[in-house]
Design an enzyme around this catalytic site. Structure first.
Site, PDB file in Angstrom:
ATOM      1  N   TRP A  11       0.959  -1.147  -0.105  1.00 61.05           N
ATOM      2  CA  TRP A  11      -0.006   0.150  -0.061  1.00 61.05           C
ATOM      3  C   TRP A  11       0.986   1.251   0.004  1.00 61.05           C
ATOM      4  CZ3 TRP A  11      -4.247  -1.249  -1.902  1.00 61.05           C
ATOM      5  CH2 TRP A  11      -4.905  -2.489  -1.636  1.00 61.05           C
ATOM      6  N   ASP A  42      -1.825   6.687   6.280  1.00 62.80           N
ATOM      7  CA  ASP A  42      -2.725   5.679   5.895  1.00 62.80           C
ATOM      8  C   ASP A  42      -3.083   4.738   6.940  1.00 62.80           C
ATOM      9  OD1 ASP A  42      -4.468   3.637   4.883  1.00 62.80           O
ATOM     10  OD2 ASP A  42      -3.015   3.083   2.911  1.00 62.80           O
ATOM     11  N   LYS A  51     -12.285  -1.983   6.410  1.00 61.08           N
ATOM     12  CA  LYS A  51     -11.468  -2.744   7.258  1.00 61.08           C
ATOM     13  C   LYS A  51     -12.231  -2.849   8.634  1.00 61.08           C
ATOM     14  CE  LYS A  51      -8.977  -3.021   3.748  1.00 61.08           C
ATOM     15  NZ  LYS A  51      -7.793  -2.529   3.351  1.00 61.08           N
TER      16      LYS A  51
HETATM   17  C1  LIG Z   1      -7.086  -1.928   1.894  1.00 62.65           C
HETATM   18  C2  LIG Z   1      -6.104  -0.997   2.014  1.00 62.65           C
HETATM   19  C3  LIG Z   1      -5.944   0.012   1.056  1.00 62.65           C
HETATM   20  C4  LIG Z   1      -6.803   0.169  -0.040  1.00 62.65           C
HETATM   21  O1  LIG Z   1      -8.064   0.552   0.126  1.00 62.65           O
HETATM   22  P1  LIG Z   1      -9.363   0.805  -1.151  1.00 62.65           P
HETATM   23  O2  LIG Z   1     -10.376   1.448  -0.378  1.00 62.65           O
HETATM   24  O3  LIG Z   1      -9.588  -0.563  -1.438  1.00 62.65           O
HETATM   25  O4  LIG Z   1      -8.645   1.606  -2.162  1.00 62.65           O
HETATM   26  C5  LIG Z   1      -5.181   1.101   1.143  1.00 62.65           C
HETATM   27  N1  LIG Z   1      -4.236   0.979   2.251  1.00 62.65           N
HETATM   28  C6  LIG Z   1      -4.385   0.188   3.409  1.00 62.65           C
HETATM   29  C7  LIG Z   1      -3.501  -0.024   4.625  1.00 62.65           C
HETATM   30  C8  LIG Z   1      -5.347  -0.874   3.275  1.00 62.65           C
HETATM   31  O5  LIG Z   1      -5.406  -1.750   4.178  1.00 62.65           O
END
Ligand SMILES: *Cc1c(COP(=O)(O)O)cnc(C)c1O
Length: 361
Positions: free
Chosen positions: A102, A172, A196
């Protein structure tokens, strides 16, 4: 009805009381004769929902008043472009730490808009640790400093934040949002997909310090400009109404039933400990991450034998422990044990692993 224990990395489990409440209100939301899925985003009812959701998010996460909360779409992946478009606005430069797929994707996207300096990476050991950071490698003139706080695929987390001084820290937090308290004031901007740990897919949360809004690059599409959404209180266009409603229910659950983020953290630590303790003592299974950087949310583990891993995944699935296969870049297994995974889910998984170990030793 029998529900499985879902160890998916995302979309993932939601708290059962939330699902029940959403089901109860499905056909008739609080006497208005329609569901939240059907109502206008300009209606009085939805206005109440989005305002309550923001107020709860602010309260539960203790967000200071000089931060805006934005409810967006496009997933966290869209933020990989929105962050540089909005924040690379002085020296066209940013620092990134590469701790997994990511972070790598975020850095790659940012490099389309400006200069990206890779401060450190843990790719040399398949991202099984968080690199130690050396401040002398930080750019003095970066517009921001970017980290991926919890690395969903590899199961690592920052227990200590980099000290970036006056340079805004962007994180993030897709896979650790609401898992424990965080000091929002230490960040310039927080980004997260909701699927998540907070809501169904479709909602992306941005928490951003107000002074960082309003200086986007000229090329920034209107919909990618934080100012557009900040000025319109996330109602510039149709927001993901249903998902915002479920996020509100999840926040009510965290606040009223769990008792806030300190309590949430306690529960998550207790849950993760059962699994990590077992892994540390197992003769068959072992965790893949160095101890000091272990995540509370995502726990990858392997047997060291591909066929044995596959056998475990197959038998676990039959026994009702689903989505436990690891990411293809790590192999083995991964148990994502987000907020909504009950303690007994992890306890039963560990019992199952013990039995599997005895039978296959
Ligand atoms: C799942 C995830 C993403 C991607 O998220 P989307 O909403 O599918 O674009 C980005 N960063 C992390 C840490 C993730 O777990």
């Amino acid at each position: 009805m029998s529900r499985v224990y879902n160890f998916s990395a995302g979309p993932s489990m939601l708290p059962e009381p939330v699902l029940k409440k959403a089901a109860d209100e499905m056909l008739d939301y609080q006497g208005c004769g329609q569901s939240v899925m059907e109502m206008s985003h300009r209606s009085k009812q939805f206005d109440g929902i989005i305002k309550d959701c923001e107020a709860l998010l602010r309260e539960v996460m203790n967000i200071p008043d000089n931060y805006k909360v934005l409810f967006l779409q496009g997933g966290c992946s869209s933020q990989f472009a929105m962050v540089p478009m909005n924040l690379m606005n002085k020296n066209n430069k940013a620092d990134y730490v590469i701790t997994g797929q990511w972070a790598k994707k975020a850095a790659k996207e940012a490099a389309r808009y400006g200069e990206v300096n890779i401060v450190a990476s843990s790719e040399d050991k398949t991202f099984t640790y968080i690199p130690k950071l050396d401040k002398s490698t930080f750019s003095k003139d970066a517009d921001y400093f970017y980290i991926c706080m919890n690395n969903t695929i590899y199961g690592t987390v920052y227990h200590e934040l980099p000290d970036t001084g006056d340079i805004p820290l962007v994180a993030d937090i897709s896979s650790c949002i609401m898992s424990e308290p965080i000091d929002v004031s230490k960040f310039g901007c927080l980004i997260a997909g909701a699927q998540k740990n907070l809501a169904p897919a479709g909602l992306t949360i941005v928490i951003i310090r107000e002074d960082l809004i309003g200086n986007a690059m000229d090329i920034t599409p209107t919909m990618f400009n934080y100012k557009t959404h900040a000025d319109a209180n996330s109602l510039f266009n149709t927001p993901p109404c249903w998902t915002i409603y479920v996020a509100k229910l999840v926040l009510e659950w965290i606040k009223n039933e769990v008792g806030g983020l300190d309590k949430m953290k306690e529960l998550n630590e207790k849950k993760a400990k059962v699994l990590y303790d077992f892994l540390d003592n197992s003769k068959l299974f072992k965790g893949t991450v160095v101890k000091e950087d272990r995540s509370l949310m995502n726990v990858p583990f392997v047997t060291g034998d591909k066929d044995m891993d596959a056998k475990f995944v197959e038998e676990a699935t039959k026994a009702g422990f689903v989505n436990i296969k690891g990411h293809r870049t790590v192999g083995g297994m991964r148990a994502s044990i987000y907020n909504a995974m009950p303690y007994e889910g992890v306890e039963k998984l560990v019992e199952f692993m013990k039995k599997f170990e005895e039978e296959n030793a």
